[in-house]
Design an enzyme around this catalytic site. Structure first.
Site, mmCIF file in Angstrom:
data_model
loop_
_atom_site.group_PDB
_atom_site.id
_atom_site.type_symbol
_atom_site.label_atom_id
_atom_site.label_comp_id
_atom_site.label_asym_id
_atom_site.label_seq_id
_atom_site.Cartn_x
_atom_site.Cartn_y
_atom_site.Cartn_z
ATOM 1 N N GLU A 113 -5.990 19.512 -18.212
ATOM 2 C CA GLU A 113 -6.521 18.735 -17.081
ATOM 3 C C GLU A 113 -5.468 17.785 -16.518
ATOM 4 O O GLU A 113 -5.658 16.563 -16.529
ATOM 5 C CB GLU A 113 -7.730 17.906 -17.557
ATOM 6 N N PRO A 114 -4.359 18.316 -16.014
ATOM 7 C CA PRO A 114 -3.320 17.410 -15.514
ATOM 8 C C PRO A 114 -3.731 16.730 -14.201
ATOM 9 O O PRO A 114 -4.321 17.366 -13.331
ATOM 10 C CB PRO A 114 -2.126 18.340 -15.276
ATOM 11 N N ARG A 141 -1.963 13.050 -12.892
ATOM 12 C CA ARG A 141 -0.767 12.336 -12.427
ATOM 13 C C ARG A 141 0.458 13.235 -12.259
ATOM 14 O O ARG A 141 1.166 13.145 -11.256
ATOM 15 C CB ARG A 141 -0.453 11.239 -13.450
ATOM 16 N N ARG A 168 -2.091 -0.116 -8.491
ATOM 17 C CA ARG A 168 -1.461 0.020 -9.809
ATOM 18 C C ARG A 168 -0.619 -1.183 -10.223
ATOM 19 O O ARG A 168 -0.724 -1.629 -11.367
ATOM 20 C CB ARG A 168 -0.652 1.320 -9.898
ATOM 21 N N TYR A 210 -2.174 -2.684 -13.542
ATOM 22 C CA TYR A 210 -1.470 -2.387 -14.797
ATOM 23 C C TYR A 210 -0.082 -2.993 -14.859
ATOM 24 O O TYR A 210 0.699 -2.618 -15.726
ATOM 25 C CB TYR A 210 -1.242 -0.882 -14.974
ATOM 26 N N CYS A 246 -5.302 -12.080 -0.085
ATOM 27 C CA CYS A 246 -5.403 -13.431 -0.623
ATOM 28 C C CYS A 246 -5.632 -13.424 -2.137
ATOM 29 O O CYS A 246 -6.695 -13.807 -2.630
ATOM 30 C CB CYS A 246 -6.538 -14.169 0.076
ATOM 31 N N GLU A 247 -4.675 -12.912 -2.858
ATOM 32 C CA GLU A 247 -4.691 -12.899 -4.327
ATOM 33 C C GLU A 247 -3.239 -13.002 -4.773
ATOM 34 O O GLU A 247 -2.382 -12.290 -4.241
ATOM 35 C CB GLU A 247 -5.218 -11.551 -4.869
#
Ligand SMILES: *Cc1c(COP(=O)(O)O)cnc(C)c1O
Length: 415
Positions: free
Chosen positions: A274-275, A277, A313, A317, A343-344
């Site tokens: 199940e690739p 990425r 991402r 992460y 605004c973060e």
């Protein structure tokens, strides 16, 4: 960079197309994918597994654009889905229902019905109550559901904890030690048919050893099952093969496949993988324009028009993506924080990047094909980016840029 991206006369190109042309025509932020990269990645998989009966089920969540699903469907791919929505996408893109495996810990009754109606290949069941529910739903439809149990092999994938899924404490799969008992229970349920076993230990793995360790545990369990009279048709070893973002050195698709084939030598079952990425990550980039260069007291900022809503991402992460200028400049490099307009404080694309750039320049955020657009949101009422697929010298818009009106079209004002 890989063979699908290269500089020609200081201009970054994808296949035979200059990326700044795409930025000019379709605006930014904009995702751009190489069809050749997608095709070639898939072909490497099918070539690597050709010695055995196999099915490559592309993990739809990595990038679910219909055009991408369609490219894989034409090549004969199956699909790994995690929702009824993804099933609908696969079917809309021309994918075959009978090559679909359905993963996920929280399948609803409606999703089970939808998948049984469509006639999917297998439900990758993740718990005892899910077995009970699926048996009941299938029974109410007069059907028999093909199942695999997702076993948790308790293997350390040695990847980021948020994308590690095969440890005991994880929410995924059934405990290794309980799997045998659950298989026996499933065998006694009239509306289930046991067809396989699956596992998926995590994402962005850069070594083969955890895959082999997981495969060995799956095999040991399959042997115990055979001893109690339960024969499997397939073994599904999940996805998770990593890609190079920076200086990682993941095994090639061929090396990965060979390691799995060696581990499964002498087994008759069909292999499923199940690739996600690895098939799309390095096939896509995110184009973004520098709105402002802001020179702060301690840091310089390149404020770009893509943000964490477009590519989550880095914020999620702390992931690292290469950031390249579409047009190289002959100027001194400076260090920038590449940040979006949201605004973060967590809204960044890259920290401390040395770049020779000016306001108005366009950048390519590399390796953005996986978990980029598919994780995007409308936070800050930002319409989602356009998506473009390049095929040789041809440019196809495969998703129009969203319009703000679309974002609130389903909302209502009350009196
Ligand atoms: C996410 C996922 C995949 C794909 O993982 P990649 O790391 O993108 O290859 C495969 N199988 C399952 C069950 C998943 O949840």
């Amino acid at each position: 960079m890989n063979e699908y991206f290269h500089y020609q006369q200081e201009q970054l190109c994808i296949e035979n197309v200059v990326l700044s042309d795409i930025a000019h025509r379709f605006g930014t932020p904009c995702y751009v994918y190489s069809r050749a990269a997608l095709t070639n990645g898939y072909r490497q998989f099918s070539e690597a597994f050709k010695a055995r009966e196999h099915l490559i089920c592309y993990a739809v969540k990595a990038n679910s654009n219909l055009a991408i699903l369609n490219v894989f469907a034409r090549l004969g791919a199956g699909f790994d889905i995690v929702s009824g929505g993804e099933l609908q996408r696969v079917l809309a893109a021309g994918g075959a229902a009978n090559k679909v495996v359905f993963s996920g810990v929280g399948k609803s009754e409606a999703e089970m019905r939808q998948a049984l109606e469509a006639g999917i290949l297998c439900f990758n069941v993740e718990s005892a109550p899910e077995l009970e529910r699926l048996n009941a739903v299938a029974g109410s439809m007069g059907k028999v559901a093909p199942i695999s149990l997702r076993v948790n092999p308790d293997v350390d994938a040695k990847t980021h904890p948020y994308i590690s899924t095969g440890l005991k404490q994880s929410k995924f799969g059934v405990a290794y030690t309980e799997a045998l008992v659950l298989y026996r229970r499933a065998a006694a349920m009239p509306h289930l048919r046991i067809t396989g076993m699956d596992c998926h230990i995590g994402s962005q793995l850069t070594e083969t050893s955890p895959f082999i360790a997981a495969a060995e545990k799956v095999l040991a369990l399959a042997e115990q099952l055979a001893a109690s009279g339960i024969k499997l048709e397939h073994l599904d070893l999940g996805g998770g093969l990593g890609i190079r973002y920076d200086d990682e050195t993941p095994p090639s698709i061929a090396e990965y496949a060979q390691a799995l084939l060696n581990a499964l030598q002498g087994r008759a079952e069909k292999i499923i993988v199940e690739p996600g990425r690895v098939l799309v990550g390095n096939a896509g980039v995110l184009l973004t324009r520098i709105e402002y260069l802001k020179h702060g007291e301690e840091k310089n900022f390149a404020i770009v028009d893509a943000a964490m809503n477009d590519l989550m991402r880095p914020a999620l992460y702390d992931a690292w993506h290469a950031i390249l200028p579409l047009q190289k400049r002959d100027a001194a490099r400076q260090q920038y924080e590449v940040v979006g307009p949201i605004c973060e404080t967590g809204d960044f694309i890259g920290h401390a990047r040395e770049m020779a750039v000016d306001q108005g320049d366009t950048l390519a955020v590399m390796s953005a094909g996986a978990y980029g657009m598919s994780m995007s949101s409308n936070y800050n009422t930002r319409p989602r980016a356009a998506e473009v697929m390049v095929d040789g010298a041809q440019i196809h818009v495969v998703r129009e840029r969203e319009k703000v009106e679309q974002l609130y079209a389903a909302e209502k004002i009350i009196c």
